[in-house]
Design a protein around this motif. Structure first.
Motif, mmCIF file in Angstrom:
data_model
loop_
_atom_site.group_PDB
_atom_site.id
_atom_site.type_symbol
_atom_site.label_atom_id
_atom_site.label_comp_id
_atom_site.label_asym_id
_atom_site.label_seq_id
_atom_site.Cartn_x
_atom_site.Cartn_y
_atom_site.Cartn_z
ATOM 1 N N GLN A 70 55.152 47.457 85.873
ATOM 2 C CA GLN A 70 54.510 47.718 87.165
ATOM 3 C C GLN A 70 54.738 46.560 88.131
ATOM 4 O O GLN A 70 53.920 46.315 89.021
ATOM 5 C CB GLN A 70 53.018 48.027 87.001
ATOM 6 C CG GLN A 70 52.149 46.949 86.417
ATOM 7 C CD GLN A 70 50.728 47.463 86.149
ATOM 8 O OE1 GLN A 70 50.511 48.424 85.424
ATOM 9 N NE2 GLN A 70 49.734 46.822 86.764
ATOM 10 N N GLY A 71 55.898 45.889 87.941
ATOM 11 C CA GLY A 71 56.216 44.781 88.836
ATOM 12 C C GLY A 71 55.112 43.749 88.832
ATOM 13 O O GLY A 71 54.656 43.337 87.768
ATOM 14 N N LYS A 72 54.684 43.346 90.019
ATOM 15 C CA LYS A 72 53.567 42.397 90.110
ATOM 16 C C LYS A 72 52.329 43.047 90.720
ATOM 17 O O LYS A 72 51.396 42.355 91.117
ATOM 18 C CB LYS A 72 53.981 41.161 90.906
ATOM 19 C CG LYS A 72 55.004 40.302 90.160
ATOM 20 C CD LYS A 72 55.224 38.959 90.819
ATOM 21 C CE LYS A 72 56.181 38.119 89.973
ATOM 22 N NZ LYS A 72 56.434 36.794 90.608
ATOM 23 N N THR A 73 52.312 44.363 90.745
ATOM 24 C CA THR A 73 51.128 45.059 91.245
ATOM 25 C C THR A 73 49.944 44.813 90.317
ATOM 26 O O THR A 73 50.036 45.042 89.107
ATOM 27 C CB THR A 73 51.395 46.569 91.356
ATOM 28 O OG1 THR A 73 52.536 46.784 92.182
ATOM 29 C CG2 THR A 73 50.189 47.286 91.942
ATOM 30 N N ILE A 95 49.375 53.958 85.541
ATOM 31 C CA ILE A 95 50.234 55.061 85.131
ATOM 32 C C ILE A 95 50.274 56.044 86.288
ATOM 33 O O ILE A 95 49.234 56.568 86.700
ATOM 34 C CB ILE A 95 49.718 55.745 83.847
ATOM 35 C CG1 ILE A 95 49.690 54.745 82.682
ATOM 36 C CG2 ILE A 95 50.587 56.955 83.502
ATOM 37 C CD1 ILE A 95 49.135 55.312 81.394
ATOM 38 N N LYS A 96 51.457 56.245 86.834
ATOM 39 C CA LYS A 96 51.632 57.088 88.023
ATOM 40 C C LYS A 96 50.714 56.621 89.153
ATOM 41 O O LYS A 96 50.027 57.413 89.806
ATOM 42 C CB LYS A 96 51.389 58.559 87.687
ATOM 43 C CG LYS A 96 52.411 59.129 86.718
ATOM 44 C CD LYS A 96 52.190 60.605 86.462
ATOM 45 C CE LYS A 96 53.267 61.164 85.524
ATOM 46 N NZ LYS A 96 53.070 62.617 85.241
ATOM 47 N N LYS A 133 47.943 55.175 89.149
ATOM 48 C CA LYS A 133 46.503 55.259 88.947
ATOM 49 C C LYS A 133 46.086 54.308 87.836
ATOM 50 O O LYS A 133 46.794 54.148 86.839
ATOM 51 C CB LYS A 133 46.077 56.691 88.606
ATOM 52 C CG LYS A 133 46.270 57.667 89.763
ATOM 53 C CD LYS A 133 45.650 59.015 89.459
ATOM 54 C CE LYS A 133 45.823 59.981 90.629
ATOM 55 N NZ LYS A 133 45.095 59.526 91.835
ATOM 56 N N ARG A 134 44.932 53.675 88.005
ATOM 57 C CA ARG A 134 44.412 52.740 87.012
ATOM 58 C C ARG A 134 43.933 53.517 85.795
ATOM 59 O O ARG A 134 42.997 54.309 85.895
ATOM 60 C CB ARG A 134 43.261 51.924 87.606
ATOM 61 C CG ARG A 134 43.669 51.070 88.810
ATOM 62 C CD ARG A 134 42.447 50.382 89.389
ATOM 63 N NE ARG A 134 42.737 49.664 90.615
ATOM 64 C CZ ARG A 134 42.586 48.349 90.789
ATOM 65 N NH1 ARG A 134 42.122 47.613 89.780
ATOM 66 N NH2 ARG A 134 42.867 47.771 91.937
ATOM 67 N N ARG A 135 44.577 53.263 84.655
ATOM 68 C CA ARG A 135 44.247 54.022 83.458
ATOM 69 C C ARG A 135 43.570 53.194 82.377
ATOM 70 O O ARG A 135 42.887 53.743 81.512
ATOM 71 C CB ARG A 135 45.523 54.651 82.887
ATOM 72 C CG ARG A 135 46.201 55.651 83.808
ATOM 73 C CD ARG A 135 45.289 56.830 84.115
ATOM 74 N NE ARG A 135 45.991 57.851 84.885
ATOM 75 C CZ ARG A 135 45.385 58.931 85.377
ATOM 76 N NH1 ARG A 135 44.077 59.101 85.189
ATOM 77 N NH2 ARG A 135 46.091 59.829 86.056
ATOM 78 N N LEU A 136 43.777 51.875 82.388
ATOM 79 C CA LEU A 136 43.201 51.051 81.325
ATOM 80 C C LEU A 136 42.869 49.678 81.877
ATOM 81 O O LEU A 136 43.741 48.992 82.423
ATOM 82 C CB LEU A 136 44.196 50.922 80.165
ATOM 83 C CG LEU A 136 43.681 50.206 78.912
ATOM 84 C CD1 LEU A 136 42.569 51.021 78.244
ATOM 85 C CD2 LEU A 136 44.827 49.966 77.930
ATOM 86 N N ALA A 137 41.591 49.279 81.741
ATOM 87 C CA ALA A 137 41.174 47.944 82.173
ATOM 88 C C ALA A 137 41.735 46.906 81.210
ATOM 89 O O ALA A 137 41.651 47.053 79.991
ATOM 90 C CB ALA A 137 39.648 47.859 82.215
ATOM 91 N N LEU A 138 42.320 45.852 81.765
ATOM 92 C CA LEU A 138 42.890 44.807 80.920
ATOM 93 C C LEU A 138 42.251 43.469 81.279
ATOM 94 O O LEU A 138 41.082 43.241 80.988
ATOM 95 C CB LEU A 138 44.415 44.797 81.086
ATOM 96 C CG LEU A 138 45.115 46.065 80.553
ATOM 97 C CD1 LEU A 138 46.577 46.099 80.959
ATOM 98 C CD2 LEU A 138 44.980 46.153 79.036
ATOM 99 N N GLY A 139 42.977 42.592 81.932
ATOM 100 C CA GLY A 139 42.398 41.295 82.280
ATOM 101 C C GLY A 139 41.386 41.410 83.403
ATOM 102 O O GLY A 139 41.308 42.420 84.100
ATOM 103 N N THR A 140 40.624 40.345 83.587
ATOM 104 C CA THR A 140 39.660 40.306 84.687
ATOM 105 C C THR A 140 39.899 39.058 85.527
ATOM 106 O O THR A 140 40.268 38.000 85.004
ATOM 107 C CB THR A 140 38.207 40.270 84.180
ATOM 108 O OG1 THR A 140 37.976 39.048 83.467
ATOM 109 C CG2 THR A 140 37.924 41.458 83.265
ATOM 110 N N PHE A 141 39.698 39.195 86.826
ATOM 111 C CA PHE A 141 39.806 38.036 87.707
ATOM 112 C C PHE A 141 38.749 37.005 87.354
ATOM 113 O O PHE A 141 38.952 35.802 87.545
ATOM 114 C CB PHE A 141 39.665 38.491 89.166
ATOM 115 C CG PHE A 141 39.990 37.419 90.164
ATOM 116 C CD1 PHE A 141 41.274 36.898 90.250
ATOM 117 C CD2 PHE A 141 39.010 36.936 91.020
ATOM 118 C CE1 PHE A 141 41.582 35.907 91.178
ATOM 119 C CE2 PHE A 141 39.314 35.955 91.950
ATOM 120 C CZ PHE A 141 40.600 35.434 92.034
#
Length: 334
Positions: A108-111, A272-273, A275-283
């Motif tokens: 997803q590049g750097k998005t 995915i497409k 749309k946010r599908r899975l929460a990963l890291g947090t700011f």
């Protein structure tokens, strides 16, 4: 906040960050909000969240991959090595898969990537002059070995009746509740041992190895000094006190080990497409890696807010954090 194109940096400091100041997403709010708790419960436990995925993986391991508890009544090279191999493979698949997707294949590049930099190479700060190789060495070496040792010892204690255990049939309510409480216990334990590791002496000799990762990636999460691995993994000793099932133990092992890769991807969510599908890291935790003496816990728990170590992403919080760090080190030298 709308997702921005990967070539549109947000600021000089960050490639991306959520709306600031960070909102209070802790479930420990007063007065309690039934609506907020219901949303939190649905998001974490009634959808295919990262926690639900970890529970599913723990059940599959219990059914097909990990030796039975009956096998663990006596220490044996065969079943102990099986535990280690399973943990090694899971770490490689999860951390390696996330690293491959985000950093090798640029999925997803750097998005939604917090830090605009890539993983470091050609820098002697890192063993092997490579951030990823350094992180892999500590994660797969000391990390997997100690994670497996805690798991093996707990399985042996459980198999011999030295610690309390339960089954779903005996107490289905507690069985389910324990799964939900283990991440909360882990967050509480992590906050306090994390603060301990930031005592200047321990930070210099132990925790600084993990904090070389200012710009984090999936292999950074479990990359720690062996002493830190031991302190961090004492969270598993809760199974020596409260009645649990092997599934709870395996879930906890995944949460602490491979789960750390998920929370250190350097990205906020998996898209995915678009749309946010899975929460990963947090700011929230990214701020800790950037400014050190803040956000020792996680954003769902209230400990940083209660004990004055919360950084909300504002310039004011940055100044307070730097003053706290300066005072800590002046006191240690005095």
């Amino acid at each position: 906040m709308q997702d921005r194109p990967e070539d549109a940096p947000m600021s000089r400091e960050w490639n991306y960050h959520p709306d600031l100041p960070l909102a209070d997403t802790s479930i420990f709010q007063w007065p309690p909000s039934p609506r907020f708790l219901a949303i939190w419960l649905a998001r974490n436990w009634l959808t295919l969240s990262e926690r639900v995925m970890m529970v599913i993986l723990a059940i599959l391991l219990w059914m097909f991959a990990i030796p039975s508890i009956e096998t663990a009544t006596h220490f044996g090279v065969g079943w102990v090595m099986q535990v280690w191999v399973v943990n090694l493979l899971i770490m490689i698949v999860i951390a390696g898969g996330l690293h491959g997707y985000f950093y090798m294949w640029r999925g997803q590049g750097k998005t939604l990537k917090f830090d605009r930099r890539d993983m470091a190479t050609g820098n002697r700060l890192w063993d092997f002059s490579n951030q990823v190789h350094d992180n892999m060495f500590w994660s797969l070496g000391s990390g997997v070995a100690q994670l497996s040792a805690f798991q093996v010892l707990t399985m042996w204690l459980m198999a011999n009746g030295y610690i309390p255990a339960l089954t779903f049939a005996e107490n289905p309510v507690w069985f389910i509740l324990a799964l939900m409480l283990l991440p909360i216990w882990s967050a509480f334990h992590f906050y306090w041992v994390h603060r301990l590791l930031h005592v200047p002496f321990l930070y210099k000799h132990v925790h600084s190895l993990h904090h070389r990762n200012v710009n984090v990636g999936p292999w950074s999460g479990f990359s720690m000094h062996p002493v830190e691995h031991f302190i961090y993994l004492t969270s598993l000793m809760i199974h020596w006190i409260i009645p649990t099932h092997p599934i709870h133990l395996y879930f906890h092992v995944i949460y602490l080990g491979p789960g750390a890769a998920m929370t250190h991807t350097g990205y906020e969510d998996l898209l995915i497409k678009d749309k946010r599908r899975l929460a990963l890291g947090t700011f929230y935790h990214q701020l800790h890696h950037r400014y050190y003496e803040c956000n020792y816990g996680n954003q769902e728990m209230p400990w940083d807010r209660w004990f004055g170590t919360f950084h909300d992403g504002s310039d004011e919080s940055t100044q307070k954090t730097r003053q706290r760090k300066k005072a800590m080190y002046q006191k240690s030298r005095g």
